[in-house]
Every structure is written in structure tokens, then in C-alpha cells.
Scaffold this active site. Structure first.
Site: not given
Length: 337
Positions: A128, A153
Site C-alpha cells: 500500500s 494498517y
């Protein structure tokens, strides 16, 4: 037909990738646990688009359950695994950290071990853009340090890259990490800004605009993401002959390991993004301007030069085109009786 496992096959990117691979004549084994982080019905409706396609098999299972995973896939013998299953969402990780540990760390470890045990020829996995944290070095390059994530995350995605490198180094497993930049398009996730804004505008509800609309994002259209993924499936990473252990970079190594940015290389201000959406819908949004939320970053801007050099492709769909396609899909899916 080759066998390709796609985890997260009922998810946004996984669904689009599975459909494209099937259209190319590949055999796809799709895996998803169909959790309720967002609409399970949307996930099932995505899967309905794949039902009946030659070469498609769907398995509902949780990658965090190693015995279940191994039992279901013991005889599959895939040539490739594209791992897109994960607990997504920066803001959700602030209040539900355990979900990220289970899926993104334990689950990814199980996928790595499955690939090692079954001699998979290439593992591609979702990282990501959030791994860059609050870096002020723009555009964001895979060669820069990413040791300061600002959400759990992001930390799990950075951990995935490190875990993959270990398996590439110890076991020779070819791994390719993919740092996605704000993916959007038809069949997208309801927790993402475009979906939330579109729903609110059609329902004449206000939208929350964080940091007063002054954030910039490298919005990347789903078709560009899939095109890059398809090209990378057969682009196996190799040891970098020019790797310098005295000056290492995080995106390559002396083993079959690579990490790439997949972004549009054209950041847009959130305010402009909303303007285009209003034009596509034909309505003006009622806006509630908010402060920057914890875990959010001010700007993402992908340096895609490494990706281009390897697959001769760079995402380039303008937001005017991509948002219109999303709005057309939204109308057909939600508003057509």
C-alpha cells in the site's frame, strides 16, 4: 490452462483481476472469507459476475486459518498466487487492530508458507502507498526509506514486504509487492471516499471533507491497476546484479524480490476530485469541512518509473474519465429498478 490463485476474489481489485484473467483463458481459484467489513451483498454480486465462467472456482475460507487453507488448496498446484486478501482501511485500524493482525500478518504468513510448501512460481501481493507515512519526499519512490508508518494498517503492509523478502532470501520464492495508490472505479469499496461521496450526493446528504479538501491523492483507476497486475504476473523478479549491500534500497535485493508503486503519477486535490464528481452526477454536494484525521497523510504521489521500466506501462486514466465510469456503474447498480 494455468492455475492462478487470487485471494480476496470477492473484493474490489480481486474481482476485476479474476475477471480479466478468466477472459485471458486462465484458470482462477478465487478465495475470500466474505467478511462483513462492508456489504457482503456487494461481494456476492461481484462473484455473480464470475459465476459460470470457464475455469473459475470459488472457495470461501479464511486465510488466517492455516489448516483450513492447506486442506482446501492441497491439491491445487497453482503456478501463480496473487494475494489481495487483507483487512483494509486506515481508519478502521484505529479501532479494530486485532483484525489487521489476524488477516494481514497471520494470514499473509500462511500464504507465504503455502507458496513455499507447494513451490509456487511467483507470489504477487498487495502492499500500500500508506507505507510511506508522512514522507515529504515527493514523488514517493520505492527506493526511499519507509520505516515510519502512522497507522497499524500501514505497519502490517510494511511487515508483509519484510516477510516476503525473508521467504525470497531463504527459500528462493519469487515475490513481488505492489504498493497501490488510492484505487477507484466500478464495483469499488463502499468505505472509500468516491463511493461515500456519490451515495451522499444522490441521497442529498452532506459529505465530510477532511483537511478542508486540501489533501492530494494519486487516484488510480481500476483498469490501470489490473493491466499492471496482468503484466506483472509473468514478470518474475530476479536478483538485482547491481544491488549494493552498503547502500541498500527497500524495493530490490540479492534474491528474487521486488516492490513497485502502482499509481497514476498525477496527484489531484480532494477538492478538485469532488468538483469532477459533482459534474458527473449533475448535483452539488453539501460539504462539512473537517480537520485532518489521525492516520491520514496530506499527499500521495507515486513515482512509477521502476514499474514502467519493467512492464512498459504507466497508469494514466484521468479522473474525469474514471469518475464518470464509476457514476455510470453506481446508477446502474443502485438506482436502476
Amino acid at each position: 490452462m494455468r492455475k492462478i490463485i487470487v485471494t480476496g476474489a470477492a473484493g474490489f481489485i480481486g474481482f476485476h483481476l479474476a475477471r480479466t484473467l478468466l477472459n485471458r483463458g486462465e484458470q482462477v481459484i478465487g478465495i475470500d472469507n466474505l467478511n462483513d467489513y462492508y456489504s457482503v451483498q456487494l461481494k456476492r454480486d461481484r462473484l455473480k459476475q464470475l459465476d459460470g465462467a470457464a475455469g473459475f472456482q470459488f472457495l470461501q475460507l479464511d486465510i488466517a486459518q492455516r489448516d483450513e487453507l492447506e486442506s482446501a488448496l492441497a491439491e491445487v498446484q497453482p503456478s501463480r498466487v496473487v494475494h489481495l486478501a487483507a483487512q483494509a482501511g486506515v481508519r478502521y485500524s484505529l479501532t479494530n487492530p486485532q483484525a489487521y493482525i489476524d488477516s494481514n500478518l497471520v494470514g499473509f504468513g500462511n500464504i507465504l508458507e503455502y507458496c513455499r510448501q507447494h513451490a509456487v512460481g511467483h507470489l504477487l501481493y498487495a502492499s500500500s502507498s500508506s507505507v510511506y507515512g508522512t514522507s515529504q519526499i515527493q514523488p514517493l519512490s520505492t527506493e526511499q526509506n519507509v520505516d515510519h508508518p502512522i497507522s497499524l494498517y500501514a505497519a502490517t503492509k510494511k511487515a508483509n514486504e519484510l516477510m516476503a523478502h525473508t521467504y525470497s532470501h531463504l527459500y528462493g520464492l519469487p515475490t513481488t509487492g505492489l504498493r497501490f495508490f488510492t484505487v477507484y472505479g466500478p464495483w469499488g469499496r463502499p468505505d472509500m471516499a468516491l463511493y461515500l461521496f456519490t451515495k451522499a450526493i444522490f441521497e442529498e446528504c452532506p459529505i465530510d471533507v477532511f483537511n478542508f479538501g486540501k489533501m492530494r491523492r494519486d487516484f488510480t483507476y481500476i483498469d490501470d491497476i489490473v493491466e499492471a497486475l496482468v503484466r506483472l504476473v509473468d514478470t518474475l523478479p530476479t536478483p538485482d546484479p547491481d544491488f549494493d549491500p552498503l547502500h541498500p534500497t527497500p524495493d530490490r535485493s540479492q534474491c528474487p524480490y521486488r516492490v513497485y508503486n502502482i499509481g497514476n503519477n498525477q496527484p489531484e486535490e480532494l477538492g478538485r476530485f469532488i468538483e469532477v464528481l459533482e459534474q458527473c452526477i449533475g448535483r452539488t454536494a453539501v460539504k462539512n469541512y473537517r480537520e485532518l484525521q489521525p492516520g491520514d497523510v496530506l499527499e500521495t504521489y507515486a513515482d512509477t518509473s521502476q514499474l514502467e521500466s519493467v512492464i512498459d506501462f504507466r497508469p494514466s486514466t484521468p479522473i474525469e474519465t474514471g469518475i464518470q465510469k464509476f457514476v455510470d456503474w453506481y446508477r446502474a447498480y443502485h438506482l436502476t429498478c
